[in-house]
Design an enzyme around this catalytic site. Sequence first.
Site, PDB file in Angstrom:
ATOM      1  N   GLY A 504       1.023  -1.304  -0.051  1.00 31.64           N
ATOM      2  CA  GLY A 504      -0.126  -0.060   0.002  1.00 31.64           C
ATOM      3  C   GLY A 504       0.881   1.245   0.055  1.00 31.64           C
ATOM      4  CG  ASP A 619      -9.395   4.613   1.630  1.00 34.07           C
ATOM      5  OD1 ASP A 619     -10.201   4.493   0.886  1.00 34.07           O
ATOM      6  OD2 ASP A 619      -8.203   4.081   1.871  1.00 34.07           O
TER       7      ASP A 619
END
Length: 837
Positions: A504, A619
């Site tokens: 990520g 998110d």
Amino acid sequence: MMMMSCGIFKNFIRVSAIFSFVCFCRGFSPADNYLIDCGSPTNTTVGVRVFVSDDLASKFLSTQQSVLANSSSNSIPSSGDDSQLYRTARIFTGTSKYTFSISQRGRKWIRLYFFPSVFGNYNLSSANFSVSAQNYLLLDNFNPSTTSVKEFSVNVTSTTLVITFIPSNNSVAFLNALEVVSVPDMLITDNAASVNPSGKFEGLLFQALETVARVNMGGPALSSENDTLWRSWVPDQNFLVQKNGVTSVSKISAVRYPSGGATPDIAPATVYGTATEMKADNPNDNFNITWQFIVDPGFQYLVRFHFCDIVSASPNQLYFNVYIDSWNVAPDFDLSTKTINMLATAYYMDYVTPLSDKSTLRISVGPSVTLSVYPIAILNGLEIMKMNNSLGSLSGMASVTPSSTPSSKKNVAMIVGLSVGVFVAVVLVSVLFFMWRRRKVARLGHSKTWTPLSIIGGTSRTMGSKYSNGTTISAGPDVGYRFPFVAIQEATNNFDESWVIGVGGFGKVYKGILNDGTKLAVKRGNPLSQQGLAEFQTEIEMLSQFRHRHLVSLIGYCDEKNEMILIYEYMENGTLKSHLYGSGLPSLSWKERLEICIGAARGLHYLHTGYAKAVIHRDVKSANILLDENLMAKVADFGLSKTGPEIDQTHVSTAVKGSFGYLDPEYFRRQQLTEKSDVYSFGVVLFEVLCARPVIDPSLPREKVNLAEWAMKWQKSGQLEQIIDPNLVGKIRPDSLRKFGETAEKCLADYGVDRPSMGDVLWNLEYALQLQEVVLQNDPEENSTNNIIGDLPPPVNDFDHTNTSASAAPAEMSSVDDLSGVSMSRVFSQLVKSEGR
Ligand SMILES: *[C@@H]1O[C@H](CO)[C@@H](O)[C@H](O)[C@H]1NC(C)=O
Ligand SMILES: *[C@@H]1O[C@H](CO)[C@@H](O)[C@H](O)[C@H]1NC(C)=O
Ligand SMILES: *[C@@H]1O[C@H](CO)[C@@H](O)[C@H](O)[C@H]1NC(C)=O
């Protein structure tokens, strides 16, 4: 010292007795009184009560084998404190029952003590189980996250009381101590006033009750030793919505209990003798004092007010209004008329709330405006008790199977002790203390909350032989712990590239395995990234505070050598996204999908409401919803989380972050963030779950690229079924699909104010699940404790109500189980390599 305070306490009893019409100073003597220190080799004395050893109590326990594991019983402290009860536990690996013979029918307290820590080979913080008593389901899929005492009371109408512990799949149940104690009959009578419509509620006698809050307004915390019925009371400070304009008053020695009225068993003089009072500065002041409590939607609550006029100089001076939520339940309430014009007289009144879809309950007192008196209002004490629903449950929508057949599985119970090191920590964490501390932490602000745990102390666990001298992992009750770098190196095979399970913005995520076989997800930050450092700290802060079974839990971190490593337990089934499309995994059933959405909604709801300030995830997407080995959903990745607006603001202004395709258009336009931005993203996830396709798919024709737009078009034309996952065609009941589609549609409203709260979304998804299930409930073998039986509850949850509930501000603290349900569950986040932000 101990003797002295005992003496003072006795004196106080004597003094208050002199002022009482009736003396109850000897207290109540319970006809049935079972006190068990589970797992303990010896009796344990707490105050004047003796909790018997596990050995003496084993005759009550059925279908189990007992193993006494190493316990360092030499660490028994000498003082009488209920923290001693937490040293040992009994662990149930199969269905187990306590059966008590009942000498006098009537209401019994059932108090269950939990200390989720490492006992022997078991990390009990990941325990998950159900508890039932008679036909009442007390706890369902319960995961005790914090040291806690769960208090229930159940009317026992037979000569035995059976309490059953059922571990969830692949998990265990446990118990540190147990009380089954008679309740005086007069404590809960059959009647109360009902709120909206106002009238009379009958039938309390046979309600099972769970204590949600028991508060001593304007006074100190009271432990079981200060209460004739061994109840605990907490101070009110942390429930106050506005701390300005209130003052605490105390006049304990003046309290009187007239015969026929309240008694010290209703509430002790230390409750009646203190109050929180409205502090008016001038005769025109007009404001309420409001306390807010977190409750589970979908239940009725018994609210008991305790009043005692310790503030007036003479009778008939005190008039005020008493509110439950927005209902004025006692307009121009005049305490004098209830207490034959005597001041300082104990008085209580009971109300039953209507079924509500809100997750908060507000109690207010405020001055009477119709009578021209100086503005004043008081409250001395308050109790809120959850009532069982129509399924006999105090926990969610499940119910107890009427004739539960004994599990064919071999039933094993184990007794284990706790190592010496934990004790220091344990003494500090009686449930009251813990609650107090947690609130304080919340008040101190987020930056103070990540203390290196190794210095706090806690359960010591060695990490295999190599690190056993000196290197221990300590698990405090609510925080992760600091791992040595070498241990992580070893667990990840020295950060073996072939062990990478995700990448990520923050860095790589590795699979790891500890010496004892525990799987981990190890997220290693890129040391060069400045942004990463901020997110690293945010994530530790967030995860250390937010403990919930539907949120991923941090189990540790490492900041040695400028490393930024976060360690989570491993989530066996990866992301929700991978189960929807693109990975070839078997398709999930509609029920599984609904349960996953419900779990994720619970996690988000908790983030939004569980603390003083709402936390906005920022998110929300299917790649951030992870699934454990039982497909239970947990929300992951708090790296972007921000705490919500202060009371006087309505949004947080911030640079746009998040993932394309899920972004709230309002947030994008105005760069203003509210909880409703998460609701929007969650709505996109709902359509993703239903349609099993990426939220943005550039390979499709123009009008289909964006899932949110595409699905809304079909939803609005009432033909959503045209675009659902082909695997689901014909398998969703139309009502369930309709409810689901409406819910997703509401989430995607253009303006945040028009979107429902996460609590409303949760409720509606549960309703969609019930609509799906109602037809499938005739399989008696299968229904265990998880299926719905009986009729559907009325749809009190329709969106017409959402505006009122959406406006409820987050409360400071909760005492309901769902909010405290923690799981040391397995997690890895940011693991989908292709996933960008
Ligand atoms: C433990 O307590 C029980 C019940 O009070 C009592 O009968 C028993 O004798 C006690 N055992 C010991 C070893 O003190
Ligand atoms: C509660 O009981 C403890 C132990 O008996 C005593 O020390 C303390 O003073 C009591 N607290 C109050 C407020 O009465
Ligand atoms: C007090 O609270 C009630 C119920 O929420 C509300 O109707 C009333 O307007 C409030 N009074 C003041 C002065 O704020």
